[in-house]
Design an enzyme around this catalytic site. Sequence first.
Site, PDB file in Angstrom:
ATOM      1  N   GLY A 188       0.776  -0.917   0.061  1.00 34.62           N
ATOM      2  CA  GLY A 188       0.171   0.002   0.098  1.00 34.62           C
ATOM      3  C   GLY A 188       0.918   1.033   0.534  1.00 34.62           C
ATOM      4  O   GLY A 188       2.159   1.183   0.516  1.00 34.62           O
ATOM      5  N   HIS A 247      -2.730   1.258   9.050  1.00 30.01           N
ATOM      6  CA  HIS A 247      -0.983   2.162   8.553  1.00 30.01           C
ATOM      7  C   HIS A 247      -0.993   2.948   7.688  1.00 30.01           C
ATOM      8  O   HIS A 247      -0.469   4.337   7.600  1.00 30.01           O
ATOM      9  CB  HIS A 247       0.276   0.838   7.917  1.00 30.01           C
ATOM     10  N   GLU A 248      -1.419   2.844   6.149  1.00 33.45           N
ATOM     11  CA  GLU A 248      -1.782   3.920   4.804  1.00 33.45           C
ATOM     12  C   GLU A 248      -2.288   5.059   5.628  1.00 33.45           C
ATOM     13  O   GLU A 248      -1.723   6.078   5.444  1.00 33.45           O
ATOM     14  CB  GLU A 248      -1.917   3.186   4.604  1.00 33.45           C
ATOM     15  N   HIS A 251      -0.435   7.713   7.468  1.00 29.47           N
ATOM     16  CA  HIS A 251       0.356   8.540   7.476  1.00 29.47           C
ATOM     17  C   HIS A 251      -0.219   9.771   6.456  1.00 29.47           C
ATOM     18  O   HIS A 251       0.463  10.512   6.691  1.00 29.47           O
ATOM     19  CB  HIS A 251       0.571   7.751   5.682  1.00 29.47           C
ATOM     20  N   ASP A 312       0.485  -8.450  10.833  1.00 30.74           N
ATOM     21  CA  ASP A 312      -0.920  -7.813  11.744  1.00 30.74           C
ATOM     22  C   ASP A 312      -1.467  -7.565  12.644  1.00 30.74           C
ATOM     23  O   ASP A 312      -1.562  -7.391  13.587  1.00 30.74           O
ATOM     24  CB  ASP A 312      -2.173  -8.059  10.053  1.00 30.74           C
TER      25      ASP A 312
HETATM   26 ZN   LIG Z   1       4.533   3.394   6.264  1.00 31.35          ZN
END
Ligand SMILES: [Zn+2]
Length: 425
Positions: A188, A247-248, A251, A312
Amino acid sequence: MKNRRNKLLLAGLLLVSALAQAQDSLVTRCASTERDSVRLLKNPSLRNLRMRSEAAIQDYLRGRSGARTNAGEVVTIPVVVHVVHNRADNVIGGPNNGNITDAQIQSQIDVLNEDYGNKSGYKGYYTDSLAVDTGIRFRLVSVVRTYNATSQFSPITDADELAGISPAWFTNRYLNIWVTRLNDRYLGTSQFPVVTEINARTEGLATTENEETDALTDGVIIDFRYFGRNSDAITSRIYNLGRTTTHEVGHWLGLIHIWGDTTCGTDYCDDTPTANTKNETTDVSCSAVYSQCQGNVVTRNMIENYMDYSPDVCMSIFTNDQKERMHAVLALSPRRAKMVEYSKISTDNLLVDIYPNPVRETLTADVFTPGLENYTVSVYNQKGQKMMADAVNRTYLNVRNFPSGLYFYKVSTANQTVTKRFVVR
Ligand SMILES: [Zn+2]
């Protein structure tokens, strides 16, 4: 002979096992840093803006520490999922099919709400002491399915292409998630937010032409084989619970990898231990990992953190500093701030705000359309001559070549029109 056969069998088993490990270890969770490097190359001024952004976040956090007015407030982010698949017959679901099911998509929204709500279910070394509910939630608004013959996309350079195939819904109102097959070895990627300093007029809202371009690709991109959980499209035994998206989106809300993308780097969060590097492992037993970043002091890595690369199943933590950082970004980043503001509006009226006024270079427009309506923009001078005709969903206007004087900025949807005056000097 029998012994030799056993040895061969054992060697074969070891090879198979090594290959299985290698297959899983070939992938890298996240391409956000690489994608960001390409973005910085295209637009070097962004590097400066990024440094000022960081300063703005730190100032905001210092000024607001202990004085949050919205401490208990939950922000709910509306989500649009763009499924870009190459299944020509449009069949939905099944192994190895990028046209994933609605159930798989909903499972990802569930994972986001559990993870951002501190309900992941996994208890690691740091979970009880440092995991918090971030006060951020997600609501699925729409799923857009688009067939495209392209078999796979680059997470580093193809954001434009994906946005061309399935255009983002207004990125100051929605989190856009493109789900497709990624090439290279990444699961990703995400577009980092741009943050601006607050002043009275532009509270979190400054927009430039680069920003306008970036707005079209603002969101995250996830490989469908790592999106959500409990689906036969998901085959990884490491990245199988939907935490690539957790996670993405981290960001997208301004969080940085906990190792700071360099040896013992910083993520600007004091409550995540400094780490030598990422926890990139095929070991799903969540074994302890240690770092030595300050002299002889050995510290235990927070492998439970969503901003690490751990499997995960080992993840369960956003810390309080990460929460504060995400809320700072929600307040300071132009589109994120607008998204929070719009999420609280309920009106049937077309709302238009333009600034600065008078203007010398770039006029910015904030437009709120009820429902999901598109709008067009036309600009006229005092004599009624059109200076710009019917631009769709435009949010800025370059006036550098306009003669000084009075102008009219006209925004229309199917049923409503709002016209604002502005002065070029
Ligand atoms: Zn990352």
